[in-house]
Design an enzyme around this catalytic site. Structure first.
Site, mmCIF file in Angstrom:
data_model
loop_
_atom_site.group_PDB
_atom_site.id
_atom_site.type_symbol
_atom_site.label_atom_id
_atom_site.label_comp_id
_atom_site.label_asym_id
_atom_site.label_seq_id
_atom_site.Cartn_x
_atom_site.Cartn_y
_atom_site.Cartn_z
ATOM 1 N N LEU A 236 53.671 26.958 3.159
ATOM 2 C CA LEU A 236 53.198 26.073 4.231
ATOM 3 C C LEU A 236 52.889 26.987 5.423
ATOM 4 O O LEU A 236 53.757 27.305 6.217
ATOM 5 C CB LEU A 236 54.294 25.065 4.572
ATOM 6 C CG LEU A 236 53.910 23.954 5.541
ATOM 7 C CD1 LEU A 236 52.775 23.098 4.981
ATOM 8 C CD2 LEU A 236 55.111 23.067 5.851
ATOM 9 N N HIS A 237 51.616 27.396 5.515
ATOM 10 C CA HIS A 237 51.256 28.458 6.461
ATOM 11 C C HIS A 237 51.223 28.003 7.923
ATOM 12 O O HIS A 237 51.968 28.496 8.777
ATOM 13 C CB HIS A 237 49.867 29.006 6.113
ATOM 14 C CG HIS A 237 49.690 29.440 4.706
ATOM 15 N ND1 HIS A 237 50.192 30.626 4.221
ATOM 16 C CD2 HIS A 237 49.044 28.859 3.664
ATOM 17 C CE1 HIS A 237 49.857 30.753 2.953
ATOM 18 N NE2 HIS A 237 49.168 29.696 2.589
ATOM 19 N N ASP A 238 50.266 27.128 8.235
ATOM 20 C CA ASP A 238 49.903 26.877 9.634
ATOM 21 C C ASP A 238 51.023 26.317 10.516
ATOM 22 O O ASP A 238 51.098 26.653 11.708
ATOM 23 C CB ASP A 238 48.674 25.965 9.706
ATOM 24 C CG ASP A 238 47.422 26.640 9.155
ATOM 25 O OD1 ASP A 238 47.381 27.883 9.140
ATOM 26 O OD2 ASP A 238 46.493 25.924 8.754
#
Ligand code: BDR
Ligand code: CA
Length: 307
Positions: A236-238
């Site tokens: 879950l990057h952002d």
């Protein structure tokens, strides 16, 4: 803060986390072409704004394409419409008049120095254009909190590059060289924040619209990750950018100098992260560790509080 993004399933969760956090005043959302074309990222930002009940926050459309390259796209990781399985309905409230670049310059230059943070969750085209229009932005901006780049993890779009930087390497190179204070969450950190079955179930258990939307985003990523990459739980990057603004203790950062490769096609968008710098004068911080459980707990807690 201002959130510059290309929703995108993980951008959507980052937006929801910011909207749900009372200590963050979201001045605007600006959009860029990235995961899907600009028209869709702008519509998707408006959809997520509506899910959070925050239609008063303006959404400004920005650059449709990178400075020099052809538009990329990562629809295979986000679905054809950009929000996974979520139905792409036309939201009630329109986008704001005017451009993202003009809005960033106006809002940041009109505020107290260092009081506006900018979270960049997509290709850096809008910020590069804003800095060209107003170079004093570099001193004026609060931290520029970026999702982008890769060091020890290697890339996710090529062997050496992460998608956001690869998509517009010239823009990223200009921004990293601009003098902005930057806190950077590359794949080294975001790959430590994974949507396990247990974490998705915890979000689903929260049960309100925003939490169920976030859970649907992470579940979609999980399915794609299993099909394309072969991992069980997707990164879950952002949302790491927003999570750091809220709870910096969830991350460990190291001072560095980041430069971006633009000359070579083979290593296009590679982020050279140099730790051999004077920590006192370093303008960049690179995230080396992330508390994945802590990030998911924060998201569940904040989204659960939306009425
Ligand atoms: C980044 O690329 C996009 O596909 C995601 O939204 C994220 O911003 C991860 O490499
Ligand atoms: Ca993104």
């Amino acid at each position: 803060m201002i959130i510059d993004c290309d929703p995108g399933v993980d951008d959507a969760v980052g937006l929801l986390l910011a909207f749900a956090s009372p200590e963050l005043e979201v001045l605007a959302v600006t959009t860029v072409g990235g995961n899907v074309p600009l028209e869709k990222t702008t519509r998707n930002a408006r959809i997520i704004r509506q899910v959070a009940g925050r239609d008063e926050v303006p959404v400004y459309a920005g650059a449709a394409q990178p400075l020099k390259r052809d538009p990329a796209g990562a629809g295979e990781f986000h679905g054809a419409e950009g929000l996974g399985d979520l139905e792409a309905v036309e939201p009630d409230a329109p986008a704001a008049e005017g451009s993202a670049v003009e809005a960033i310059v106006r809002m940041v230059m009109g505020a107290e120095p260092k009081s506006v943070a900018l979270a960049v969750m997509g290709p850096m085209t809008n910020l590069a254009l804003a800095l060209r229009a107003e170079p004093r932005l570099a001193e004026r901006l609060g931290p520029v909190v970026v999702m982008g780049g890769a060091r020890s993890e290697g890339g996710n779009i090529t062997a050496s590059a992460e998608f956001n930087i690869w998509a517009d390497p010239e823009a990223a190179a200009e921004v990293f060289a601009s003098g902005c204070e930057m806190v950077v969450f590359g794949l080294d950190a975001t790959h430590q924040v994974r949507g396990t079955e247990e974490r998705i179930a915890a979000l689903e258990a929260v049960g309100n619209g925003p939490a169920l939307t976030a859970a649907a985003m992470v579940r979609f990523s999980q399915r794609i990750e299993r099909d394309i990459v072969g991992w069980d739980a997707a990164p879950l990057h952002d949302p790491c950018t927003v999570a750091w603004l809220l709870l910096p203790e969830l991350f460990r950062l190291k001072p560095c100098l980041i430069e971006v490769e633009t000359g070579s096609e083979l290593t296009r968008g590679h982020t050279a992260v140099e730790f051999r710098v004077d920590p006192a004068s370093a303008r960049h911080l690179w995230a080396v560790e992330a508390d994945g459980q802590g990030v998911f707990d924060l998201i569940a807690e904040r989204l659960g509080a939306i009425r």
